[in-house]
Design a protein around this motif. Structure first.
Motif, PDB file in Angstrom:
ATOM      1  N   GLU A 149       0.829  -1.208   0.000  1.00  0.00           N
ATOM      2  CA  GLU A 149       0.000   0.000   0.000  1.00  0.00           C
ATOM      3  C   GLU A 149       0.862   1.256   0.000  1.00  0.00           C
ATOM      4  O   GLU A 149       0.644   2.167  -0.806  1.00  0.00           O
TER       5      GLU A 149
ATOM      6  N   ARG B 260       1.355   4.099  -3.098  1.00  0.00           N
ATOM      7  CA  ARG B 260       1.006   5.496  -2.815  1.00  0.00           C
ATOM      8  C   ARG B 260       2.204   6.443  -2.974  1.00  0.00           C
ATOM      9  O   ARG B 260       2.044   7.652  -2.931  1.00  0.00           O
TER      10      ARG B 260
ATOM     11  N   LEU C  63      -5.996  -4.972  -2.800  1.00  0.00           N
ATOM     12  CA  LEU C  63      -5.472  -3.680  -2.368  1.00  0.00           C
ATOM     13  C   LEU C  63      -5.241  -2.755  -3.559  1.00  0.00           C
ATOM     14  O   LEU C  63      -5.666  -1.604  -3.562  1.00  0.00           O
TER      15      LEU C  63
ATOM     16  N   LEU D 247      -7.091   0.818  -4.611  1.00  0.00           N
ATOM     17  CA  LEU D 247      -6.355   2.071  -4.813  1.00  0.00           C
ATOM     18  C   LEU D 247      -6.518   2.626  -6.226  1.00  0.00           C
ATOM     19  O   LEU D 247      -5.925   3.636  -6.567  1.00  0.00           O
TER      20      LEU D 247
END
Length: 131
Positions: free
Chosen positions: A65, A69, A107, A111
């Motif tokens: 994650e 990001r 995940l 996103l």
């Protein structure tokens, strides 16, 4: 074989039954399809095994994650490759047995990586069938 693993209601496998049902909600890729996509240059593999399981070049699922990001320059510096783009097609995640690849795919899709897919056969299938 999946039917045998599910067992009757109240058996010792109720958690597996739930896991199997849950895993079907994520787009997957089969080994023949993955080989075709890789041969044509239309897939990008992301190894989410731990660093202990594999040599360098992995992004452990526990770090995925934050990695997805990151700004592209930081990602490049840390992982020595270009950061995936949200619009990349066939962004294929895999792990040793399949569970973490599934988690990584969930995940990534959450996103905004719409082309994220799980190679559910995982490294285990790849190594068994590739030799």
């Amino acid at each position: 074989m999946l039917q045998a693993l599910r067992g009757p209601v109240g058996s010792t496998f109720p958690r597996l039954k739930i896991a199997v049902r849950t895993m079907t909600g994520v787009p997957t890729v089969s080994l023949p399809e993955l080989r075709s996509l890789l041969a044509s240059g239309r897939a990008r593999l992301i190894d989410v095994r731990s660093r202990e399981e594999a040599a360098a070049g992995t992004i452990p699922v526990s770090e995925l994650e934050s990695a997805l990001r990151m700004d592209p320059a930081t990602f490049q510096a840390l992982f020595s490759e270009e950061k995936p783009r949200l619009e990349d097609e066939n962004l294929v995640f895999f792990c040793q047995m399949g569970k973490r690849g599934f988690q990584a795919t969930q995940l990534a899709r959450a996103l905004g990586y719409t082309g994220a897919r799980n190679y559910s056969g995982a490294y285990k299938e790849w190594s068994e069938k590739d030799h």
